[in-house]
Design a protein around this motif. Structure first.
Motif, short mmCIF file in Angstrom:
data_model
loop_
_atom_site.label_atom_id
_atom_site.label_comp_id
_atom_site.label_asym_id
_atom_site.label_seq_id
_atom_site.Cartn_x
_atom_site.Cartn_y
_atom_site.Cartn_z
N UNK A 179 0.83 -1.21 0.00
CA UNK A 179 0.00 0.00 0.00
C UNK A 179 0.86 1.26 0.00
N UNK A 180 1.88 1.30 0.86
CA UNK A 180 2.71 2.50 0.99
C UNK A 180 3.54 2.76 -0.26
N UNK A 181 4.07 1.70 -0.87
CA UNK A 181 4.92 1.90 -2.04
C UNK A 181 4.15 2.37 -3.26
N UNK A 182 2.92 1.90 -3.41
CA UNK A 182 2.10 2.43 -4.50
C UNK A 182 1.62 3.84 -4.16
N UNK A 183 1.31 4.07 -2.90
CA UNK A 183 0.81 5.37 -2.47
C UNK A 183 1.87 6.46 -2.62
N UNK A 210 4.40 6.33 -4.73
CA UNK A 210 4.93 6.37 -6.08
C UNK A 210 6.21 5.59 -6.28
N UNK A 211 6.65 4.87 -5.25
CA UNK A 211 7.85 4.03 -5.40
C UNK A 211 7.60 2.94 -6.44
N UNK A 212 6.37 2.41 -6.46
CA UNK A 212 5.94 1.46 -7.49
C UNK A 212 4.83 2.12 -8.31
N UNK A 213 4.93 1.99 -9.62
CA UNK A 213 3.93 2.57 -10.50
C UNK A 213 3.43 1.53 -11.48
N UNK A 214 2.18 1.68 -11.88
CA UNK A 214 1.58 0.74 -12.83
C UNK A 214 1.85 1.20 -14.25
N UNK A 215 2.27 0.26 -15.10
CA UNK A 215 2.54 0.54 -16.50
C UNK A 215 1.72 -0.38 -17.38
N UNK A 216 1.08 0.17 -18.38
CA UNK A 216 0.29 -0.63 -19.32
C UNK A 216 1.23 -1.34 -20.29
#
Length: 291
Positions: free
Chosen positions: A275-279, A281-287
């Motif tokens: 939750x924290x890493x996506x929140x 921006x450490x992890x981001x979703x790429x299409x």
């Protein structure tokens, strides 16, 4: 905690060494089979034969009934120290390497890492994750397939159907100690509070994905151990991929690699960091796009 989660975040490579494009099958390529079954295996020489016998018996009968049905079973040997690879290769000899393939990882990566490797090497229109212990009856694939069909129309060809043991929860509680029951409820609360609210059982290892859904979710997956299922479904929800939860038959099989206290503690930490890493921006979703 947010700073620690952000600083310690590791990004997954765009292409694993086992998943590079080339002559080997790859998830980026068009499907050439109806179904791929990915079986992560770590020290499973004793339990794997029961699962493989049941699965291949079902798949062979189904193919005889419908010659257009094609399949492959991919056993990912996750750095096992026993004879798992040898046992799996016996099925390659019996059924042919086109139907049964074995991928061996030199080092143990964890269940999530093993599943990811198998998924990226798959050729199926749909991809089934199935545990090596055979706890779920393989014929229940028809139930998760029905769950997948009921989600149509699939947005951009994406949908996921999850096998679920939630309907068995009352019986399992009666057999568990109070401590393990407390851990279970604590884990379920953290999953609901931090990551996935719509799925009651995120940890059942029987999940069916369309090829495009597998590409989008596994390309963005970071967690390689027990909590990878939660991140997978968290990613799917963030990408608005429709998810079905379908009750399946399940029997507890001796020999689980899950160590009750420490594994739950590790999963709890991973849930918070997801939750924290996506929140942050450490992890981001790429299409991703198929060829």
């Amino acid at each position: 905690i947010c700073v620690i989660a952000h600083v310690t975040a590791k990004t997954m490579p765009h292409e694993d060494a086992e998943c590079r494009r080339g002559s080997a099958p790859n998830l980026h390529d068009p499907a050439t089979r109806e179904l791929s079954v990915v079986v992560p295996s770590y020290n499973e020489e004793n339990r794997l034969p029961l699962m493989m016998d049941e699965a291949l018996d079902y798949l062979e009968k189904r193919q005889k009934q419908d010659p257009s049905f094609t399949y492959e079973v991919i056993v990912v040997n996750d750095g096992s120290k026993d004879q798992t690879a040898k046992v799996a290769k016996e099925y390659c000899k019996k059924y042919g390497s086109d139907k049964v393939r074995v991928i061996s990882l030199e080092k143990n990566r964890g269940k999530g890492g093993a599943v990811r490797t198998g998924v990226f090497s798959s050729r199926g229109k749909t991809i089934l994750m199935a545990d090596a212990d055979g706890a779920t009856k393989f014929a229940d694939i028809e139930k998760v397939e029905e769950g997948l069909k009921n989600l149509r129309p699939w947005p951009e060809g994406m949908a996921i159907s999850c096998g679920s043991r939630a309907h068995l929860e009352k019986d399992s509680i009666a057999k568990r100690s109070y401590f393990r029951t407390l851990l279970m409820y604590g884990f379920h609360f953290l999953v609901w509070f931090l990551c996935v609210k719509e799925i009651r059982d995120t940890q059942c290892g029987f999940k069916l994905l369309t090829r495009q859904a597998a590409l989008q979710t596994f390309s963005n997956l970071h967690i390689e151990r027990w909590a990878f299922d939660v991140e997978l479904l968290y990613i799917a929800q963030r990408l608005k991929i429709p998810i079905a939860e379908v009750a399946v038959n399940w029997t507890e099989i001796e020999g689980s690699k899950l160590v009750p206290f420490w594994s739950w503690l590790q999963m709890g930490r991973d849930l918070l960091f997801i939750r924290l890493r996506y929140m942050t921006g450490a992890w981001k979703l790429e299409a991703k796009k198929c060829n």
